[in-house]
Design a protein around this motif. Structure first.
Motif, PDB file in Angstrom:
ATOM      1  N   VAL A   1       0.852  -1.190   0.000  1.00  0.00           N
ATOM      2  CA  VAL A   1       0.000   0.000   0.000  1.00  0.00           C
ATOM      3  C   VAL A   1       0.887   1.239   0.000  1.00  0.00           C
ATOM      4  CG1 VAL A   1      -1.540   1.406   1.447  1.00  0.00           C
ATOM      5  CG2 VAL A   1      -2.045  -1.020   1.076  1.00  0.00           C
ATOM      6  N   VAL A   2       0.556   2.198  -0.839  1.00  0.00           N
ATOM      7  CA  VAL A   2       1.236   3.489  -0.798  1.00  0.00           C
ATOM      8  C   VAL A   2       0.202   4.564  -0.504  1.00  0.00           C
ATOM      9  CG1 VAL A   2       2.642   5.167  -2.045  1.00  0.00           C
ATOM     10  CG2 VAL A   2       2.950   2.717  -2.486  1.00  0.00           C
ATOM     11  N   VAL A   3       0.453   5.322   0.562  1.00  0.00           N
ATOM     12  CA  VAL A   3      -0.423   6.436   0.912  1.00  0.00           C
ATOM     13  C   VAL A   3       0.235   7.711   0.396  1.00  0.00           C
ATOM     14  CG1 VAL A   3      -1.461   7.753   2.804  1.00  0.00           C
ATOM     15  CG2 VAL A   3      -1.260   5.255   2.971  1.00  0.00           C
ATOM     16  N   MET A   4      -0.498   8.487  -0.379  1.00  0.00           N
ATOM     17  CA  MET A   4       0.055   9.708  -0.971  1.00  0.00           C
ATOM     18  C   MET A   4      -0.707  10.940  -0.507  1.00  0.00           C
ATOM     19  SD  MET A   4       0.681   8.170  -4.792  1.00  0.00           S
ATOM     20  CE  MET A   4      -0.786   7.141  -4.689  1.00  0.00           C
ATOM     21  N   PRO A   5      -0.175  11.613   0.531  1.00  0.00           N
ATOM     22  CA  PRO A   5      -0.848  12.821   1.009  1.00  0.00           C
ATOM     23  C   PRO A   5      -0.751  13.922  -0.045  1.00  0.00           C
ATOM     24  CG  PRO A   5       0.803  12.031   2.586  1.00  0.00           C
ATOM     25  CD  PRO A   5       1.031  11.317   1.295  1.00  0.00           C
TER      26      PRO A   5
END
Ligand code: GH3
Ligand code: MG
Ligand code: MG
Ligand code: MG
Length: 323
Positions: free
Chosen positions: A246-250
């Motif tokens: 999973v990559v979270v991109m703010p």
């Protein structure tokens, strides 16, 4: 199959640290221009410690900043430099804050000693120096320093183990879940979108079945490196499960996130994975689900929607990004 990070693993680390330390001699920097005491320290320290003599204060500061010393022995009765200024420098610099200071003090310099203790000098030996006293006080300071170093090191290691996945070095699922809610709250205050990307390697079971678990692990590592290389510093990349990431991109909108995902998908499918020390090249693909946060959305529902998109990417034939 994610390896569980257990407390026994942390125990193993502290033991190996101890081994490492046993073969490493403690290092002492002596800042003194008194010929007699310098000769004495050379004699009694040389057996047990690595000793560096530096009578010049400016040079000593350079050494302290770069060197990994376990003790500074500073003469308080030098006429060539201001020893108290040196002590306070040592205490104020990040690199040397933890360094123990043992001072050599002349009977007539007791007021300097008191000031020194206020600044953070750890201990002292009065002149004329008694060799046994110097040995004991030196050893005590060094043991304390090494014990504290070990505690600090173990603390950092266990923090690292608690938040990262040991195979890939990416954040683990628990860390990501804990932080995603905070990221979403922050984003809400800033009126900024957050995107989440879920990646799953296609037909990964075949890699294990055909080439073995070891090769499978290598692929997972290489895959993680490629993810790491394609995301920004503020993005949060985690190993979500066996071969799922999973990559979270703010602060990222959906169109940017799709572009990033598509670029990564293409890179994965176009550049073969070199494994088994370069003896084997594997062509792999992955499927990616991408989604953007809605207003006041929980991390659970955001991840669920990304997972749905991933499932659709698989169903539609894999090797694709579904937004
Ligand atoms: P799909 O395209 O549907 O994703 O097919 P797949 O074969 O990749 O299926 P799935 O994602 O369900 O299976 C993942 C497999 O990854 C199952 C498991 O044996 C393997 N696996 C999980 N964790 C690890 C690991 O740490 N190392 C290795 N070598 N294999 C793992
Ligand atoms: Mg699957
Ligand atoms: Mg898979
Ligand atoms: Mg999977």
């Amino acid at each position: 199959r994610l390896r569980e990070e257990t407390s026994s693993e942390m125990g193993v680390i502290s033991m190996s640290d101890r081994k490492e330390e046993a073969i490493q001699r403690a290092r002492i920097l002596v800042i003194d221009d008194n010929e007699y005491s310098v000769r004495m320290m050379k004699e009694i320290y040389a057996e047990t410690y690595d000793i560096t003599l530096e009578p010049n204060m400016e040079e000593a500061q350079v050494l302290l900043r770069g060197g990994d010393y376990d003790l500074a022995v500073i003469s308080l009765d030098s006429s060539n430099y201001d020893p108290l200024r040196l002590c306070s420098k040592i205490r104020s610099l990040e690199e040397t804050r933890q360094l123990p200071i043992l001072t050599l003090v002349d009977e007539s310099d007791k007021d300097k000693l008191i000031k020194g203790m206020e600044i953070g000098v750890n201990d002292y030996v009065m002149r004329p120096i008694d060799a046994n006293e110097l040995i004991v006080r030196t050893r005590t300071q060094i043991l304390r320093k090494q014990y504290q170093d070990r505690l600090r090191h173990n603390f950092h290691r266990s923090m690292e183990l608690a938040v990262t996945d040991s195979l890939t070095g990416l954040y683990n699922r628990r860390y990501m879940s804990n932080h995603l809610d905070a990221i979403l709250q922050r984003a809400k205050l800033d009126y900024k979108p957050v995107c989440v990307m879920i990646l799953d390697i296609d037909f990964f079971k075949r890699v294990n079945d055909t080439h073995g678990h070891h090769v499978g692990d290598e692929v997972i590592k290489e895959f993680s490196l490629r993810i790491g290389a394609s995301v920004r510093g503020i993005d949060l990349a985690c190993r979500y499960g066996g071969e799922e990431f999973v990559v979270v991109m703010p602060d990222t909108n959906l169109s940017v996130a799709s572009t990033v995902s598509e670029r990564l998908r293409r890179q994965i499918s176009e550049v073969p994975f070199s494994v088994s020390k370069g003896t084997l090249e594997l062509n792999l693909t992955c499927s990616i689900g991408v989604t953007v946060s809605g207003e006041s959305e929980s991390s659970d529902s955001l991840l669920k929607r990304a997972d749905k998109a991933l499932y659709k990417a698989k169903r539609d034939g894999r090797n694709r990004v579904v937004v």
